[in-house]
Each structure stands twice: as structure tokens, then as C-alpha cells.
Design an enzyme around this catalytic site. Structure first.
Site, PDB file in Angstrom:
ATOM      1  N   GLY A 138     -32.618  -4.531  -1.262  1.00 38.17           N
ATOM      2  CA  GLY A 138     -31.566  -4.232  -2.229  1.00 38.17           C
ATOM      3  C   GLY A 138     -30.773  -5.444  -2.677  1.00 38.17           C
ATOM      4  O   GLY A 138     -29.548  -5.378  -2.799  1.00 38.17           O
ATOM      5  N   SER A 139     -31.459  -6.568  -2.963  1.00 35.97           N
ATOM      6  CA  SER A 139     -30.736  -7.796  -3.295  1.00 35.97           C
ATOM      7  C   SER A 139     -29.906  -7.652  -4.566  1.00 35.97           C
ATOM      8  O   SER A 139     -28.782  -8.164  -4.643  1.00 35.97           O
ATOM      9  CB  SER A 139     -31.705  -8.975  -3.425  1.00 35.97           C
ATOM     10  OG  SER A 139     -32.687  -8.721  -4.404  1.00 35.97           O
ATOM     11  N   HIS A 190     -37.955  -7.275 -13.322  1.00 37.65           N
ATOM     12  CA  HIS A 190     -39.364  -7.497 -13.010  1.00 37.65           C
ATOM     13  C   HIS A 190     -39.598  -8.996 -12.861  1.00 37.65           C
ATOM     14  O   HIS A 190     -39.111  -9.778 -13.689  1.00 37.65           O
ATOM     15  CB  HIS A 190     -40.243  -6.928 -14.135  1.00 37.65           C
ATOM     16  CG  HIS A 190     -41.703  -7.013 -13.851  1.00 37.65           C
ATOM     17  ND1 HIS A 190     -42.347  -6.104 -13.041  1.00 37.65           N
ATOM     18  CD2 HIS A 190     -42.645  -7.903 -14.262  1.00 37.65           C
ATOM     19  CE1 HIS A 190     -43.632  -6.437 -12.968  1.00 37.65           C
ATOM     20  NE2 HIS A 190     -43.827  -7.513 -13.697  1.00 37.65           N
ATOM     21  N   THR A 250     -38.099   3.286 -18.835  1.00 41.90           N
ATOM     22  CA  THR A 250     -38.575   4.460 -19.562  1.00 41.90           C
ATOM     23  C   THR A 250     -39.730   5.065 -18.762  1.00 41.90           C
ATOM     24  O   THR A 250     -40.040   4.605 -17.665  1.00 41.90           O
ATOM     25  CB  THR A 250     -39.060   4.068 -20.968  1.00 41.90           C
ATOM     26  OG1 THR A 250     -40.163   3.142 -20.830  1.00 41.90           O
ATOM     27  CG2 THR A 250     -37.944   3.405 -21.770  1.00 41.90           C
ATOM     28  N   GLN A 309     -36.858 -15.640  -7.550  1.00 42.27           N
ATOM     29  CA  GLN A 309     -35.776 -14.882  -6.914  1.00 42.27           C
ATOM     30  C   GLN A 309     -34.423 -15.575  -7.056  1.00 42.27           C
ATOM     31  O   GLN A 309     -33.385 -14.914  -7.119  1.00 42.27           O
ATOM     32  CB  GLN A 309     -36.091 -14.649  -5.435  1.00 42.27           C
ATOM     33  CG  GLN A 309     -37.190 -13.633  -5.214  1.00 42.27           C
ATOM     34  CD  GLN A 309     -37.492 -13.392  -3.754  1.00 42.27           C
ATOM     35  OE1 GLN A 309     -37.223 -14.252  -2.890  1.00 42.27           O
ATOM     36  NE2 GLN A 309     -38.071 -12.252  -3.453  1.00 42.27           N
TER      37      GLN A 309
END
Length: 200
Positions: free
Chosen positions: A11-12, A108, A145, A175
Site C-alpha cells: 500500500g505504498s 501503472h 474503467t 518506484q
């Protein structure tokens, strides 16, 4: 604007955005986190951080429609206005996507539309970038979506792919930019939207 997070592992993004809210860098309130993984570090962190939490998974709700409804009911109960996918490894159902249309964000780890779609997540994305011989990678924040990684792109940032890069070095470089990129996208969306229950 109330933020709710969905996370499967660390959960960064949830941690980064919650920190920004509490530091006055983002005009929003983190309220809850859902995980499909009862042992996820994100779930333990969220409890310690004072967020409302829920473990909602296919193990508890084998019927996908029932799981979709349970997630939606929890999100509505906590008054969520914006949903942030923070390494959430499940597809959201149509009930949640309809209720929060234009209000669900994901990040992403590539320059979409390259290296996106079903089965492309985490290390698989970075390996695909390296195998393709791309000169650049990066991260993309997009609206979620029903199509995997197909929603409108809100923010994108490039990083170089350097000679001799490995999965680990490229992953670390991507990251390193994700938190601030997500913060920028959320800040812009918060400025545009009204809370769901706000009067017209």
C-alpha cells in the site's frame, strides 16, 4: 474529499497520500482501506493509522456480485469520494465502477499504453520493458474503467532505461517517482471534483 484505498500488499500509494493529507499537502481526508489479503502490511498499517479497514475477498464472498456489493456498501458507509488503487491485485466489479465512475485512480509502472493490459503488473511490466529494449519507462496514473489499463491517462512521468539495468534497478527507479506522480494526479482531480454527496 474523502479518500479510500484498496491494496493487496504494502500500500505504498496509500501511505504516501495519507502522509500528504496529514501534512497539509493535499486537501483531502484519508478515511478507509480495503484489502483482499488479510495478511497485507497495508491493512495493518491502515489500522494503526486510524483508517477504517475491511478485509473483503473472494474467500469471504465467492460470488463476484456479492463481493462487488460488499465493497460498494463499505465505501458508501465510510463516505468515500475518491478511490485509489494502491497495488490492488483484483479487478473492481461493475457496481463499484458505476458508483465511482471517473473517481477511481490507479498507477501503472510503465508508460501506458505500452506494457499494459491483462496480466501486466509488478515485476512482469519491468521485465517486459527490458525485454523490449525500450530506452525509457516510467509510470502512468489513469482512471480505472472496465478495460484493464485502458482508462483515461491523468499523469505520466518518464525515467530512462540505462545500459545494464536489471529488474531491480529499473523497478527502483520507477518506484521512486510513483508517490509524487500519484499525489499530483490526485491533487488535480480533487480540485476538479465535488464530494459525491455535495449539493448541486
Amino acid at each position: 474529499m474523502n479518500l479510500a484505498f484498496l491494496a493487496s500488499h504494502g500500500g505504498s500509494a496509500a501511505r504516501h497520500l495519507t502522509g500528504a493529507c496529514r501534512a497539509g499537502e493535499l486537501d483531502a481526508v484519508p478515511v478507509a482501506l480495503i484489502s483482499n489479503n488479510s495478511r497485507s502490511p497495508a491493512l495493518a498499517w491502515a489500522r494503526d493509522a486510524g483508517l477504517r479497514t475491511a478485509h473483503l475477498s473472494g474467500a469471504k464472498y465467492p460470488d463476484p456480485e456479492a463481493l462487488d456489493a460488499a465493497i460498494l456498501n463499505f465505501l458508501q458507509d465510510v463516505g468515500a469520494d475518491l478511490l485509489i488503487l494502491s497495488g490492488y491485485m483484483r479487478e473492481l466489479g461493475p457496481q463499484v465502477l458505476d458508483a465511482f465512475a471517473g473517481r477511481v485512480l490507479n498507477i501503472h509502472p510503465s508508460l501506458l499504453p505500452r506494457h499494459g493490459g491483462r496480466g501486466m503488473y509488478g515485476d512482469r511490466v519491468h521485465l517486459a520493458v527490458l525485454e523490449a529494449g525500450d530506452s525509457a519507462s516510467g509510470a502512468t496514473v489513469h482512471l480505472v474503467t472496465s478495460g484493464i489499463d485502458e482508462g483515461p491517462r491523468l499523469a505520466q512521468q518518464e525515467v530512462p532505461v540505462r545500459p545494464g539495468d536489471t529488474l531491480e534497478t529499473l523497478k527502483a527507479r520507477v518506484q521512486a517517482i510513483e508517490g509524487e506522480l500519484m499525489l499530483r494526479a490526485v491533487r488535480e482531480l480533487v480540485a476538479e471534483l465535488r464530494p459525491i454527496d455535495a449539493p448541486p
